[in-house]
Write an enzyme that holds these catalytic residues in place. Structure first.
Site, PDB file in Angstrom:
ATOM      1  N   SER A 102       0.796  -1.228   0.000  1.00 49.89           N
ATOM      2  CA  SER A 102       0.000   0.000   0.000  1.00 49.89           C
ATOM      3  C   SER A 102       0.827   1.276   0.000  1.00 49.89           C
ATOM      4  CB  SER A 102      -0.958   0.003   1.192  1.00 49.89           C
ATOM      5  OG  SER A 102      -2.042  -0.874   0.947  1.00 49.89           O
ATOM      6  N   GLY A 125       4.574   8.940   6.717  1.00 41.33           N
ATOM      7  CA  GLY A 125       5.005   7.787   5.933  1.00 41.33           C
ATOM      8  C   GLY A 125       3.832   6.940   5.485  1.00 41.33           C
ATOM      9  N   HIS A 126       4.096   5.646   5.318  1.00 44.22           N
ATOM     10  CA  HIS A 126       3.051   4.698   4.912  1.00 44.22           C
ATOM     11  C   HIS A 126       3.618   3.295   5.092  1.00 44.22           C
ATOM     12  CE1 HIS A 126      -0.584   3.331   2.905  1.00 44.22           C
ATOM     13  NE2 HIS A 126      -0.937   4.583   2.658  1.00 44.22           N
ATOM     14  N   ASP A 127       2.736   2.326   5.325  1.00 45.45           N
ATOM     15  CA  ASP A 127       3.102   0.920   5.374  1.00 45.45           C
ATOM     16  C   ASP A 127       2.394   0.182   4.248  1.00 45.45           C
ATOM     17  OD1 ASP A 127       4.483   1.506   7.696  1.00 45.45           O
ATOM     18  OD2 ASP A 127       2.870   0.809   9.012  1.00 45.45           O
ATOM     19  N   GLY A 128       2.827  -1.057   3.994  1.00 44.29           N
ATOM     20  CA  GLY A 128       2.174  -1.861   2.974  1.00 44.29           C
ATOM     21  C   GLY A 128       2.269  -3.340   3.284  1.00 44.29           C
ATOM     22  N   GLY A 142       2.404 -12.171   2.148  1.00 41.80           N
ATOM     23  CA  GLY A 142       3.691 -12.561   2.699  1.00 41.80           C
ATOM     24  C   GLY A 142       4.785 -11.514   2.607  1.00 41.80           C
TER      25      GLY A 142
END
Length: 471
Positions: free
Chosen positions: A63, A310-313, A317
């Protein structure tokens, strides 16, 4: 403060042991320090092939792709082609959902800040052709509007696919072609891989899932999710360095002291656009892993002193993490392919940010001590009940001993993507919220209960997504 060479030495001496402790098969880190990028990689890209990770290996960024999509939207705003407060239908006339009035009112800004209000977790595979995104938008005609446009924050994959379709229409290309032409090529990024066809040309990480017997993580049964969701993050892959270059370009674009017009010399974005992306558009209840606020694409962890965004994704897995501390000119990227990626990110990023910026990651929510807990029926009656959407049913209940429970029942569509039914104990947290007693997926999930009805019952359960009460 560590110099770039000292950061490099720190990564070389600690990343491998941290990754092993967290059960992460492979990890790649890139750190931006005053414009310079330091990188290191460890582990195996696949436990089946035993191919070792290198700094030029590509991992899926999940993401974090949404920030790339948001950046392309803001480029169109810079060009005067898109008005943030115009209805999305001005640019995507075929857009329709179950609520016609809402479909006509939803704006580009609301989509960028996850405030459109229509159901956002729709993962239907519409094929591998160049029309995958266009076909996906046609499927939204039956999507449910869960709250009025602009009323709440609810993380939306579908909303970003819609933005991706707008880019396709206005750029007269596929989303993939637009990304390469307007971001990857201008930034000189060599490993950016919109699909498996490009990723296979590099050393590509394979996602890993936990083994049922508790043994070594096993390679996932497929590499990427559906192309229909690619503007939201279903398959874009790249090296940690290339993601760090993208982060550095955002730092440079918004740098008020820049002498190159505020675009870092790349023409990425105007200073105003880059600043608007990281400025809070909506505040969130205190939730695990979702930030304090959201801008236009960016998650904002801290927007006061020593800001951090920021951002995570997450894909099948694989997990990715990006944080930017603009005042210090620092960005930290971590890409992983299994295990406790969130725990590894905390191990790596918290220490680096404290040293390089004077402040670490915001503390994660944790349950209160046993003596502070209260589970009296009067305190939680308004939370009890069933909340559901097209992908998940969530039930909050209380047993005869006063203990609170969350039961999650994914639909077959979500089960196919790896979700599992679960039952977890909850305890009271801050006003209007409950928290999981035990850590799960590296964190204590927080549930906020919003918009109480006249009878006192919450209308929504909120954990980053706002899910309406069904009974």
């Amino acid at each position: 403060m560590h110099s770039p060479s000292q950061v490099g030495e720190l990564l070389r001496s600690t990343l491998g042991s941290h990754a092993q402790k967290r059960g992460v098969p492979a990890a790649s880190v890139a750190v931006v320090i005053d414009g310079e990028i330091v990188e290191h990689a460890v582990g195996l890209l696949s436990t089946a092939t035993r191919v070792e990770a290198t700094v030029d290996s590509v991992f899926q960024i999940g993401s974090i792709t949404k920030v790339w999509t948001a950046t392309m939207v803001m480029q169109l705003v810079d060009e005067g082609v898109v008005d943030l407060d115009a209805p999305i239908r001005r640019y995507v006339p075929e857009f329709a959902i179950g609520d016609e009035a809402a479909a006509a009112a939803i704006t580009v800004r609301q989509l960028l800040s996850h405030r459109s209000g229509f159901e956002g977790d729709i993962f239907t595979d519409t094929g591998r052709g160049d029309d995958a995104v266009e076909k996906y938008i046609a499927l939204l005609a039956d999507a449910v509007q869960t709250f009025p446009p602009g009323a709440l924050f609810s993380y939306s994959n579908a909303g970003y696919v819609l933005l991706g379709r707008m880019i396709e229409i206005l750029r007269e290309s596929t989303w993939e072609q637009a990304l390469l032409a307007h971001l990857a090529t201008p930034l000189g990024l060599a490993t950016v891989s919109p699909s498996p066809y490009e990723a296979i040309l590099h050393r590509a990480a394979v996602g890993h899932l936990d083994a049922e017997d508790g043994g070594e993580p096993q390679p996932a049964p497929f590499w990427a999710m559906a192309r229909s969701n690619e503007p939201a993050g279903s398959m874009l892959a790249m090296s940690a360095r290339d993601l760090a270059v993208f982060a550095r370009a955002h730092l440079q674009a918004a740098d008020a002291s820049s002498t190159d017009g505020g675009d870092g010399g790349h023409g990425l974005l105007s200073r105003d656009a880059a600043t608007n992306m990281r400025t809070a558009s909506v505040r969130l209840p205190r939730l695990a892993g979702m930030g304090a606020a959201w801008g236009l694409g960016w998650e904002i962890d801290r927007d006061g002193e020593n800001p951090l965004f920021g951002h995570d994704g997450n894909t099948v897995g694989q997990s990715s993490f990006l944080r930017i501390a603009p005042d210090a000119g620092v960005a930290v990227v971590l890409l992983t392919n299994g295990g406790d990626g969130a725990g590894l990110f905390h191990d790596v990023a918290d220490a680096l940010l404290r040293d390089l910026t004077g402040d670490g990651l915001p503390p994660a929510p944790t349950p209160p001590t046993a003596s502070a807990e209260s589970t009296t029926p009067d305190a939680v009656d308004g939370y009890l009940g069933v909340y559901s959407n097209s992908t998940m049913e969530m039930e909050v209940s209380q047993d005869d001993e006063g203990r609170l429970w969350l039961e999650q029942r994914p639909t077959p569509e979500l089960l196919a993507l790896g979700a599992q039914p679960s039952t977890d104990e909850l305890v009271p947290f801050e006003d209007g919220s409950l928290i999981l007693r035990e850590r799960k997926s590296g964190m204590h999930m927080v549930l906020a209960f919003l918009e109480p009805a006249p009878d006192g019952r919450a209308s929504y359960i909120h954990f980053g997504r706002a899910v309406p009460r069904s009974r």
